[in-house]
Design an enzyme around this catalytic site. Structure first.
Site, PDB file in Angstrom:
ATOM      1  CB  CYS A 145      -6.189  32.472  38.432  1.00  8.10           C
ATOM      2  SG  CYS A 145      -6.287  32.500  40.241  1.00  8.10           S
ATOM      3  CG  HIS A 188      -0.127  39.484  34.235  1.00 12.24           C
ATOM      4  ND1 HIS A 188      -0.827  40.339  35.064  1.00 12.24           N
ATOM      5  CD2 HIS A 188       1.096  39.333  34.806  1.00 12.24           C
ATOM      6  CE1 HIS A 188      -0.049  40.686  36.077  1.00 12.24           C
ATOM      7  NE2 HIS A 188       1.115  40.088  35.946  1.00 12.24           N
TER       8      HIS A 188
END
Length: 368
Positions: A111, A180
């Protein structure tokens, strides 16, 4: 709901076979249960809850606990936890493992938002391997299901650390990792670094490594997975928000030139699922409308395949203004929130007087 210190784990469940399966990313706000049901209708294999804050779970937050609910259609389902303290994460892991219907628990180290980062959680953890070790070993000790990890390339641009951390994640008990292909500093700007994801795949001994970033077509998906062999599986996030039928395109290896009427039917289906989940009273309908509009802030970015000059659509290209093949297709492409409200009214009836909508997520916009 404060529980005692973590206790020894119970007999473990069978491990999940992750490799090669389609995976819908855990998506804050828009990754709600009704949306996940829509994606299941299109064939996605693995689903995961929205990010749940471990401390809020322990405090008995009803909002947070609602995120942990699984629908019966979700065949492989996980809960994603976020936090920065091993004791708190451990107790939340034990609660989820014991009280919830899950096949795995994912730990968030990706995040990028300031609230998580400034509190030492999310992608900030990538600079604190000793803290990660304490957290993952604790999670592995108390859970009776697989522990997975989601992370980014690193905190800063051009300072990649994922390749160094992956072997450690595996040694500390992670059953699968998802990388990611951007740094925290990049947020959602620039293209994902799939070349680096491919290099990182070799850092794991047995742990499957999934990649994620910018996949919006079946061509993208299979190129990364088969042609270039850059990962063991792919997590799809924004691509599924823009076109949830991507999972059918992936399985059938074809472009679906979906009509505006078919897309409206998907929104109607979401509304039905939403009313089952949030209720049919005024508050329930308000929730359905709100989440439908949040989703539409991504959906409007889809360019119908039948009018594209070059296939496939690139997720980071700003689509040019275009006139659809009918009025509904043109309306669905509008970037104006007022037009999204009109779409919601076609499904849910008139919005309340004075109603206005501002998207919560900045990642639905284009960044340079």
């Amino acid at each position: 709901m404060r529980s005692a210190a973590p206790t020894a784990k119970r007999e473990r469940r069978a491990p999940v076979d992750f490799a090669g399966k389609t995976y819908l990313a855990p998506l804050t706000t828009v990754g709600n249960l009704p949306f996940r049901r829509v994606c299941k209708e299109f064939g996605v294999d693995i689903t995961c809850s929205e990010m749940a804050i471990a401390n809020n779970i322990l405090q008995g937050s009803q909002t947070e606990l609602a995120l942990l609910k699984r629908h019966k259609s979700e065949t492989i389902f996980g809960v994603q936890l976020a936090g920065s303290r091993a004791d708190v994460i451990g107790r939340a892991t034990e609660f989820v493992s014991r009280e919830c219907s899950v096949d795995f628990i994912d730990f968030n180290m990706g995040c990028p938002i300031d609230m998580a980062f400034n509190n030492g959680g999310g992608s900030a953890l990538l600079a604190q391997p000793r803290r990660i070790e304490r957290i993952l070993r604790t999670m592995r000790h108390v859970a009776d299901c697989d522990i997975t990890v989601k992370f980014r390339t690193g905190v800063k641009n051009n300072v990649n650390v994922a390749h160094e951390l992956i072997p450690q994640f595996e040694a500390w008990g992670a059953a699968m990792g998802t990388l990611h292909g951007r740094s925290r500093q990049q947020r959602y700007s620039k293209s994902a670094d799939w070349e680096y994801i491919g290099r990182c795949r070799g850092a794991a001994q047995q742990m499957p490594l999934f990649g994620g970033g910018d996949v919006l077509s079946w061509e993208d998906y299979w190129a990364h997975l088969e042609t270039r062999q850059q990962c063991d599986g792919i997590m799809v996030g924004r691509g599924a928000l823009i076109k949830p039928w991507i999972f059918r395109e992936i399985s059938e290896r074809r472009v679906w030139d979906i009509s505006a009427t078919e897309r409206l039917d998907i929104l109607k289906q979401f509304a039905r699922f939403g009313m089952e989940h949030w209720g049919t009273d005024s508050q329930g309908i308000a929730n359905v409308r709100r989440y439908l509009l949040e989703w539409q802030s991504f959906l409007h970015r889809y360019i119908p395949a039948g009018i594209l000059e070059v296939l496939p659509q690139n997720i980071n290209d700003r689509p040019p203004p275009f006139v659809g093949r009918n009025d509904l297709e043109t309306l669905m492409a509008s970037p104006l929130a007022s037009d999204w409200v009109k779409l919601s009214e076609m499904i849910l009836g008139p919005a309340p007087d004075g109603f206005a909508f501002v998207p919560k997520h900045k990642s639905n916009s284009y960044e340079g």
